[in-house]
Design a protein around this motif. Sequence first.
Motif, PDB file in Angstrom:
ATOM      1  N   THR A 120       0.813  -1.213   0.000  1.00 31.44           N
ATOM      2  CA  THR A 120       0.000   0.000   0.000  1.00 31.44           C
ATOM      3  C   THR A 120       0.849   1.266   0.000  1.00 31.44           C
ATOM      4  N   LYS A 121       2.059   1.196   0.555  1.00 33.49           N
ATOM      5  CA  LYS A 121       2.925   2.375   0.594  1.00 33.49           C
ATOM      6  C   LYS A 121       3.716   2.564  -0.694  1.00 33.49           C
ATOM      7  N   THR A 122       3.758   1.554  -1.542  1.00 32.74           N
ATOM      8  CA  THR A 122       4.524   1.659  -2.794  1.00 32.74           C
ATOM      9  C   THR A 122       3.645   1.332  -3.999  1.00 32.74           C
ATOM     10  N   SER A 123       2.348   1.535  -3.866  1.00 31.07           N
ATOM     11  CA  SER A 123       1.394   1.083  -4.878  1.00 31.07           C
ATOM     12  C   SER A 123       1.363   1.968  -6.124  1.00 31.07           C
ATOM     13  N   CYS A 124       1.183   1.313  -7.274  1.00 33.84           N
ATOM     14  CA  CYS A 124       0.949   2.027  -8.529  1.00 33.84           C
ATOM     15  C   CYS A 124      -0.449   2.624  -8.555  1.00 33.84           C
ATOM     16  N   GLY A 125      -1.355   2.003  -7.789  1.00 30.08           N
ATOM     17  CA  GLY A 125      -2.722   2.485  -7.737  1.00 30.08           C
ATOM     18  C   GLY A 125      -3.425   2.400  -9.068  1.00 30.08           C
ATOM     19  N   SER A 126      -4.130   3.452  -9.392  1.00 26.28           N
ATOM     20  CA  SER A 126      -4.958   3.469 -10.596  1.00 26.28           C
ATOM     21  C   SER A 126      -4.155   3.632 -11.878  1.00 26.28           C
ATOM     22  N   LYS A 127      -2.834   3.763 -11.757  1.00 26.42           N
ATOM     23  CA  LYS A 127      -2.023   3.959 -12.961  1.00 26.42           C
ATOM     24  C   LYS A 127      -1.859   2.676 -13.766  1.00 26.42           C
ATOM     25  N   VAL A 128      -2.204   1.554 -13.156  1.00 27.61           N
ATOM     26  CA  VAL A 128      -2.103   0.279 -13.855  1.00 27.61           C
ATOM     27  C   VAL A 128      -3.497  -0.282 -14.083  1.00 27.61           C
ATOM     28  N   ALA A 129      -3.822  -0.566 -15.318  1.00 26.79           N
ATOM     29  CA  ALA A 129      -5.117  -1.164 -15.644  1.00 26.79           C
ATOM     30  C   ALA A 129      -5.017  -2.671 -15.415  1.00 26.79           C
ATOM     31  N   THR A 130      -5.634  -3.166 -14.373  1.00 32.70           N
ATOM     32  CA  THR A 130      -5.507  -4.575 -14.020  1.00 32.70           C
ATOM     33  C   THR A 130      -6.752  -5.054 -13.301  1.00 32.70           C
ATOM     34  N   LYS A 131      -7.003  -6.335 -13.385  1.00 33.65           N
ATOM     35  CA  LYS A 131      -8.086  -6.943 -12.639  1.00 33.65           C
ATOM     36  C   LYS A 131      -7.597  -7.429 -11.284  1.00 33.65           C
ATOM     37  N   GLU A 132      -6.336  -7.172 -10.977  1.00 29.69           N
ATOM     38  CA  GLU A 132      -5.740  -7.582  -9.715  1.00 29.69           C
ATOM     39  C   GLU A 132      -5.337  -6.341  -8.922  1.00 29.69           C
ATOM     40  N   PRO A 133      -6.271  -5.717  -8.227  1.00 28.51           N
ATOM     41  CA  PRO A 133      -5.985  -4.450  -7.537  1.00 28.51           C
ATOM     42  C   PRO A 133      -4.973  -4.585  -6.410  1.00 28.51           C
ATOM     43  N   PHE A 134      -4.749  -5.817  -5.925  1.00 27.62           N
ATOM     44  CA  PHE A 134      -3.811  -5.997  -4.821  1.00 27.62           C
ATOM     45  C   PHE A 134      -2.421  -6.398  -5.305  1.00 27.62           C
ATOM     46  N   ALA A 135      -2.189  -6.349  -6.612  1.00 25.72           N
ATOM     47  CA  ALA A 135      -0.896  -6.746  -7.178  1.00 25.72           C
ATOM     48  C   ALA A 135      -0.104  -5.547  -7.678  1.00 25.72           C
ATOM     49  N   CYS A 136      -0.389  -4.377  -7.123  1.00 20.91           N
ATOM     50  CA  CYS A 136       0.200  -3.129  -7.634  1.00 20.91           C
ATOM     51  C   CYS A 136       1.259  -2.550  -6.708  1.00 20.91           C
ATOM     52  N   GLY A 137       1.790  -3.359  -5.791  1.00 21.95           N
ATOM     53  CA  GLY A 137       2.808  -2.862  -4.877  1.00 21.95           C
ATOM     54  C   GLY A 137       4.205  -2.897  -5.484  1.00 21.95           C
ATOM     55  N   LEU A 138       5.142  -2.245  -4.790  1.00 24.58           N
ATOM     56  CA  LEU A 138       6.550  -2.162  -5.201  1.00 24.58           C
ATOM     57  C   LEU A 138       6.723  -1.537  -6.584  1.00 24.58           C
ATOM     58  N   CYS A 139       5.913  -0.552  -6.873  1.00 25.29           N
ATOM     59  CA  CYS A 139       6.084   0.189  -8.122  1.00 25.29           C
ATOM     60  C   CYS A 139       7.119   1.303  -7.964  1.00 25.29           C
ATOM     61  N   TYR A 140       7.353   1.696  -6.721  1.00 27.81           N
ATOM     62  CA  TYR A 140       8.271   2.810  -6.477  1.00 27.81           C
ATOM     63  C   TYR A 140       9.297   2.437  -5.418  1.00 27.81           C
ATOM     64  N   ASN A 141      10.451   3.080  -5.461  1.00 27.90           N
ATOM     65  CA  ASN A 141      11.436   2.914  -4.393  1.00 27.90           C
ATOM     66  C   ASN A 141      11.724   4.239  -3.694  1.00 27.90           C
ATOM     67  N   LYS A 142      10.977   5.285  -4.080  1.00 23.24           N
ATOM     68  CA  LYS A 142      11.153   6.584  -3.434  1.00 23.24           C
ATOM     69  C   LYS A 142       9.893   7.418  -3.637  1.00 23.24           C
ATOM     70  N   GLU A 143       9.760   8.436  -2.799  1.00 19.74           N
ATOM     71  CA  GLU A 143       8.652   9.374  -2.934  1.00 19.74           C
ATOM     72  C   GLU A 143       8.802  10.155  -4.236  1.00 19.74           C
ATOM     73  N   MET A 144       7.717  10.269  -4.955  1.00 12.40           N
ATOM     74  CA  MET A 144       7.770  10.945  -6.242  1.00 12.40           C
ATOM     75  C   MET A 144       7.379  12.419  -6.101  1.00 12.40           C
ATOM     76  N   ASN A 145       8.113  13.275  -6.802  1.00 14.83           N
ATOM     77  CA  ASN A 145       7.787  14.703  -6.900  1.00 14.83           C
ATOM     78  C   ASN A 145       7.738  15.393  -5.538  1.00 14.83           C
ATOM     79  N   SER A 146       8.655  15.021  -4.652  1.00 12.48           N
ATOM     80  CA  SER A 146       8.683  15.661  -3.346  1.00 12.48           C
ATOM     81  C   SER A 146       9.360  17.026  -3.432  1.00 12.48           C
ATOM     82  N   SER A 147       8.765  18.000  -2.763  1.00 14.06           N
ATOM     83  CA  SER A 147       9.352  19.337  -2.717  1.00 14.06           C
ATOM     84  C   SER A 147       9.932  19.650  -1.346  1.00 14.06           C
ATOM     85  N   SER A 148       9.912  18.664  -0.451  1.00 14.96           N
ATOM     86  CA  SER A 148      10.393  18.867   0.913  1.00 14.96           C
ATOM     87  C   SER A 148      11.717  18.153   1.147  1.00 14.96           C
TER      88      SER A 148
END
Length: 314
Positions: A120-148
């Motif tokens: 849930t903390k590394t999920s692609c979320g709605s960016k992936v069109a899939t019938k497996e909503p729980f298979a979208c983890g580990l899409c990222y290894n860092k926070e994206m577009n952080s300004s802090s």
Amino acid sequence: MAYNWSVLLLTTALILLVLLVNCEESFVKPSYETDACPFCRRHVSACCGGAISNYFRSSQFESIFSNRNSLEVDTHEVGFWDYQSFITASADYQPYGFGTTYRKLLGMKELAAFLAHVATKTSCGSKVATKEPFACGLCYNKEMNSSSYYCDEQYKSTYPCTPGVAYYGRGALPIYWKYNYGEAGRALKVDLLNHPEYIEQNATLAFKVAIWRWMTPVKKHQPSAHDVFIGHWKPTKNDTLAKRVPGFGTTMNVLYGDLVCGQDDNEFMNNIISHYLYYLDLMGVGQEEAGPHELLSCSQQVSFNPSSSSSLNG
């Protein structure tokens, strides 16, 4: 009579010695064919044995995170996360009970719980069109577009900010803020305070940091997520009044505090729970082993820490 007592004491001592030797052997040569040694409940760190790879296979990892390398996600690190990196990282914490405490069943449940948070903390979320909503983890290894830069005045004498370095979220269970980077680096013997980017360059290290966060209390005299999940933590009277009980729900309290918990039903909390239940089924454990709803939810729990400290975890 004195002679009989001497024999009895000697016999008892020999039995205890044999049991202790067997405990050490189970630590060195662990097996999930039988329960952990009888001293586990008193000496958890010395008697927890086994290997996660004994019951968690590469095929299961691929099923859980099948969309992590999807070409539909154009911002994540394709090919970064892999099964062997996770197994290598977990080996350091298995002797301390990570996925190996007491019995195989509890180990599998803990792994499903940990991976639910990771997903849930590394999920692609709605960016992936899939019938497996729980298979979208580990899409990222860092926070994206952080300004802090996540650098403040707290702990400046112990963990001073490195000029130009940003301590945004990184890893499988992302850590934020210089304090967490300093603490994780000290524990793992890696200079993360000066080089937080190491986490996004090495998948094994990224998993190690996540497991460190799972196994380590946010503050002293508080439990870790591992402790509350396996039941090693015993709630005080104040905990009971705050509706904090051992189980999956309180892992969310430990990791996220009142950013998630004490908010009645909310989407993020329910999403983590749904992942956990799905992974239990996928690992062959079954959702019924998760227990009643009050153990899964933290909707009515009072946070261990206020929001300011919860923000240390992102």
